[in-house]
Design a protein around this motif. Structure first.
Motif, mmCIF file in Angstrom:
data_model
loop_
_atom_site.group_PDB
_atom_site.id
_atom_site.type_symbol
_atom_site.label_atom_id
_atom_site.label_comp_id
_atom_site.label_asym_id
_atom_site.label_seq_id
_atom_site.Cartn_x
_atom_site.Cartn_y
_atom_site.Cartn_z
ATOM 1 N N ARG A 1 -0.017 -1.326 -0.326
ATOM 2 C CA ARG A 1 0.218 -0.591 -0.051
ATOM 3 C C ARG A 1 0.837 1.229 -0.438
ATOM 4 O O ARG A 1 0.450 2.598 -0.642
ATOM 5 N N THR A 2 2.045 0.934 0.596
ATOM 6 C CA THR A 2 2.832 3.063 1.208
ATOM 7 C C THR A 2 3.432 2.732 -0.331
ATOM 8 O O THR A 2 3.712 4.242 -0.446
ATOM 9 N N LEU A 3 3.607 1.106 -1.421
ATOM 10 C CA LEU A 3 4.092 2.400 -1.870
ATOM 11 C C LEU A 3 3.385 1.830 -3.744
ATOM 12 O O LEU A 3 4.096 2.352 -4.314
ATOM 13 N N GLY A 4 2.263 1.399 -3.410
ATOM 14 C CA GLY A 4 1.309 2.222 -4.274
ATOM 15 C C GLY A 4 0.648 1.343 -5.068
ATOM 16 O O GLY A 4 0.221 1.311 -6.025
ATOM 17 N N ALA A 5 0.896 0.038 -4.832
ATOM 18 C CA ALA A 5 0.691 -1.330 -5.054
ATOM 19 C C ALA A 5 -0.302 -2.264 -4.311
ATOM 20 O O ALA A 5 -0.360 -3.298 -4.244
ATOM 21 N N GLU A 6 -1.037 -1.329 -4.287
ATOM 22 C CA GLU A 6 -2.109 -2.195 -2.964
ATOM 23 C C GLU A 6 -3.093 -3.203 -4.281
ATOM 24 O O GLU A 6 -3.025 -3.130 -5.008
ATOM 25 N N TYR B 1 -1.326 -6.061 -4.158
ATOM 26 C CA TYR B 1 -0.242 -7.033 -5.008
ATOM 27 C C TYR B 1 -0.713 -7.974 -3.682
ATOM 28 O O TYR B 1 -0.145 -8.459 -2.933
#
Length: 66
Positions: A22-27, A29
């Protein structure tokens, strides 16, 4: 880089992996989860966990369900 990848972690680290995604923009994943702990599992149990993990990795890497 465009290279398929599959993350593998034990069940104790699922919430950390979801937060990191989520933090890296890949919710959302997808990653493979194996039962925790690993260190005290028998060789037979580890072999079975690995077999399941391989199947799930193939699903993720190929973008399909087996």
């Amino acid at each position: 880089m465009g290279l398929p990848a599959a993350g593998i972690m034990t069940s104790n680290f699922v919430s950390a992996a979801e937060l990191m995604a989520r933090t890296l923009g890949a919710e959302g994943y997808r990653f493979v989860v194996v039962e925790h702990p690993i260190s005290s599992a028998s060789p037979e149990d580890l072999t079975e966990r690995a077999r399941r993990a391989v199947d799930e990795c193939v699903e993720i890497l190929c973008g399909r369900r087996l």
